[in-house]
Design a protein around this motif. Structure first.
Motif, PDB file in Angstrom:
ATOM      1  N   ALA A  38      -6.897   9.346   0.348  1.00 59.77           N
ATOM      2  CA  ALA A  38      -7.597   9.417   1.627  1.00 59.77           C
ATOM      3  C   ALA A  38      -6.773   8.718   2.705  1.00 59.77           C
ATOM      4  N   LEU A  39      -6.943   9.129   3.955  1.00 56.35           N
ATOM      5  CA  LEU A  39      -6.251   8.486   5.062  1.00 56.35           C
ATOM      6  C   LEU A  39      -6.623   7.014   5.153  1.00 56.35           C
ATOM      7  N   GLY A  40      -5.695   6.208   5.677  1.00 55.79           N
ATOM      8  CA  GLY A  40      -5.974   4.806   5.948  1.00 55.79           C
ATOM      9  C   GLY A  40      -6.144   4.585   7.443  1.00 55.79           C
ATOM     10  N   GLU A  41      -6.519   3.378   7.809  1.00 60.79           N
ATOM     11  CA  GLU A  41      -6.766   3.084   9.222  1.00 60.79           C
ATOM     12  C   GLU A  41      -5.513   3.286  10.073  1.00 60.79           C
ATOM     13  N   LEU A  42      -4.376   2.777   9.593  1.00 62.27           N
ATOM     14  CA  LEU A  42      -3.138   2.917  10.358  1.00 62.27           C
ATOM     15  C   LEU A  42      -2.711   4.367  10.484  1.00 62.27           C
ATOM     16  N   THR A  43      -2.766   5.092   9.363  1.00 61.89           N
ATOM     17  CA  THR A  43      -2.309   6.483   9.405  1.00 61.89           C
ATOM     18  C   THR A  43      -3.248   7.346  10.231  1.00 61.89           C
ATOM     19  N   HIS A  97       0.834  -1.193   0.000  1.00 58.38           N
ATOM     20  CA  HIS A  97       0.000   0.000   0.000  1.00 58.38           C
ATOM     21  C   HIS A  97       0.877   1.254   0.000  1.00 58.38           C
ATOM     22  N   PRO A  98       0.455   2.305  -0.694  1.00 55.15           N
ATOM     23  CA  PRO A  98       1.269   3.528  -0.744  1.00 55.15           C
ATOM     24  C   PRO A  98       1.528   4.155   0.618  1.00 55.15           C
ATOM     25  N   TYR A  99       0.633   3.925   1.593  1.00 58.64           N
ATOM     26  CA  TYR A  99       0.817   4.584   2.889  1.00 58.64           C
ATOM     27  C   TYR A  99       0.251   3.803   4.065  1.00 58.64           C
ATOM     28  N   ASN A 100      -0.790   3.018   3.865  1.00 57.96           N
ATOM     29  CA  ASN A 100      -1.434   2.319   4.975  1.00 57.96           C
ATOM     30  C   ASN A 100      -0.752   0.970   5.229  1.00 57.96           C
ATOM     31  N   ASP A 101       0.543   1.018   5.488  1.00 60.17           N
ATOM     32  CA  ASP A 101       1.373  -0.171   5.663  1.00 60.17           C
ATOM     33  C   ASP A 101       2.454   0.196   6.677  1.00 60.17           C
ATOM     34  N   ALA A 102       2.554  -0.571   7.750  1.00 60.24           N
ATOM     35  CA  ALA A 102       3.497  -0.237   8.824  1.00 60.24           C
ATOM     36  C   ALA A 102       4.940  -0.189   8.329  1.00 60.24           C
ATOM     37  N   VAL A 142       0.253  16.218   3.872  1.00 54.01           N
ATOM     38  CA  VAL A 142      -0.480  14.995   4.164  1.00 54.01           C
ATOM     39  C   VAL A 142      -1.458  14.686   3.041  1.00 54.01           C
ATOM     40  N   GLY A 143      -1.349  13.469   2.519  1.00 58.66           N
ATOM     41  CA  GLY A 143      -2.302  12.939   1.557  1.00 58.66           C
ATOM     42  C   GLY A 143      -2.925  11.714   2.190  1.00 58.66           C
ATOM     43  N   GLY A 144      -2.277  10.556   1.986  1.00 53.46           N
ATOM     44  CA  GLY A 144      -2.709   9.345   2.658  1.00 53.46           C
ATOM     45  C   GLY A 144      -2.251   9.264   4.100  1.00 53.46           C
ATOM     46  N   GLY A 145      -1.235  10.048   4.445  1.00 54.34           N
ATOM     47  CA  GLY A 145      -0.807  10.142   5.829  1.00 54.34           C
ATOM     48  C   GLY A 145       0.374   9.288   6.225  1.00 54.34           C
ATOM     49  N   GLU A 201      -4.905   6.431  12.873  1.00 52.98           N
ATOM     50  CA  GLU A 201      -4.610   6.176  14.284  1.00 52.98           C
ATOM     51  C   GLU A 201      -3.390   6.958  14.746  1.00 52.98           C
ATOM     52  N   GLU A 202      -2.340   6.941  13.954  1.00 55.86           N
ATOM     53  CA  GLU A 202      -1.110   7.631  14.352  1.00 55.86           C
ATOM     54  C   GLU A 202      -1.296   9.146  14.342  1.00 55.86           C
ATOM     55  N   ILE A 203      -2.051   9.641  13.369  1.00 49.12           N
ATOM     56  CA  ILE A 203      -2.301  11.082  13.295  1.00 49.12           C
ATOM     57  C   ILE A 203      -3.127  11.537  14.496  1.00 49.12           C
ATOM     58  N   GLN A 204      -4.150  10.787  14.840  1.00 48.83           N
ATOM     59  CA  GLN A 204      -4.949  11.126  16.026  1.00 48.83           C
ATOM     60  C   GLN A 204      -4.083  11.138  17.288  1.00 48.83           C
ATOM     61  N   ARG A 205      -3.144  10.216  17.357  1.00 49.05           N
ATOM     62  CA  ARG A 205      -2.337  10.048  18.557  1.00 49.05           C
ATOM     63  C   ARG A 205      -1.244  11.113  18.686  1.00 49.05           C
ATOM     64  N   HIS A 206      -0.687  11.569  17.553  1.00 52.41           N
ATOM     65  CA  HIS A 206       0.541  12.353  17.641  1.00 52.41           C
ATOM     66  C   HIS A 206       0.520  13.735  16.989  1.00 52.41           C
TER      67      HIS A 206
END
Length: 318
Positions: A235-240, A145-150, A177-180, A242-247
């Motif tokens: 659009a943002l992914g689930e992983l990104t 994935h372009p961004y939603n991948d750890a 920020v695009g996909g995050g 979460e991290e954006i909300q947190r930090h």
């Protein structure tokens, strides 16, 4: 998976011999204009001309031998496409790249240079995802994935790791920020190194899903994003998310004119080429939208790939 500083450090050790350690540039002229000290992390000078080389290289390096033999597939408007194509070529494996039909020609050319197979799709997120899924089923390739991948996020965070090693006393970081993926990696890294650093995402007003998502507390994708910054239409992914909300401390949106003015100012003053998406981080300072007077601000210039025959300040026919 929750990303840690250890993950980012491990990624840097893994990829550092296959990427550039990009320079940090400064300008007394731009400092005076902003009333702050500005430090530009020049990922436009990265391999393939964008920060995406970091995450893709880390992800491909972490594939098992069995996964690698089947190759990799992704969907991307350009920079992740070229980055994954390059990473695959370095490992000697196939790469299948799904690209929207309206991607800049310079980005199509970059992917072709690395020998990847390009599959065009309609310029919608739904079409990108469905086409990539079809290719993965046909080839057995591993989807990156372009961004939603750890693995990708950890690789992108290495840009902030280098920036903070070179300029350890930053007070703020501005990051497009695009996909995050980049913002997530940058924020985790910066807050882990120094919890007092403020991290702001910057996105086009015409593709403001990150701002709306952060305000709503859930992903609010843009249905038809409309911006010259083609790399920030995702659009943002689930992983990104979460991290954006947190930090992340906040998301700032900029107009198309601010993006173009930021891009042109960087070309004229820093004497380097940045694409519209790459200039977005400087956008809030062009017209003083974000007051950072007296601060020490890191700004990530994310890429420099664009069609030189269609610059945004050119008049039709020029």
């Amino acid at each position: 998976m929750t990303l840690t500083l250890a993950d980012v450090r491990a990624a840097h050790t893994r990829i550092k011999d296959r990427i550039h350690r990009t320079p940090v540039m400064t300008s007394a002229t731009l400092d005076a204009k902003a009333g702050a000290r500005l430090f530009f992390k020049c990922e436009n000078l990265q391999k393939i001309g964008a920060f995406k080389a970091r995450g893709a290289t880390n992800a491909v390096a972490l594939l098992s031998e069995e996964e690698a033999r089947r190759g990799v597939v992704t969907h991307s408007s350009g920079n992740h496409a070229a980055a994954l194509a390059r990473a695959a070529k370095l490992r000697g494996i196939p790469a299948y790249i799904v690209m929207p039909s309206n991607s800049p020609q310079a980005k199509f050319a970059s992917v072709r240079r690395y020998g990847a197979e390009i599959i065009e799709c309609e310029p919608t997120i739904a079409s990108r995802e469905s086409t990539a899924k079809s290719v993965a089923e046909r080839t057995g390739a591993t989807f990156i994935h372009p961004y939603n991948d750890a693995r990708v996020i950890a690789g992108q965070g290495t840009a902030a790791l280098e920036l903070l090693e070179d300029v350890p006393d930053l007070t703020d970081i501005l990051c497009p920020v695009g996909g995050g993926g980049l913002l997530s990696g940058v924020a985790v890294t910066a807050k882990s190194v120094n919890p007092e650093i403020r991290v702001f995402g910057v996105e086009p007003a015409g593709a403001d899903d990150a701002a709306r998502s952060l305000a709503a507390g859930r992903i609010m994708p843009s249905i038809s994003p409309n911006t010259i910054a083609d790399g920030l239409r995702s659009a943002l992914g689930e992983l990104t998310m979460e991290e954006i909300q947190r930090h992340v401390d906040g998301i700032v949106t900029v107009s198309e004119s601010e993006i173009v003015n930021a891009m042109r100012t960087i070309w004229e003053v820093l004497k380097i080429i940045v694409e519209p998406s790459g200039a977005v981080g400087y956008g809030p300072l062009v017209d003083g939208q974000l007051d950072l007077a007296g601060r020490r601000v890191g700004i990530i210039l994310t890429g420099g790939n664009l069609d030189l025959d269609a610059l945004p300040w050119m008049k039709p026919g020029e």
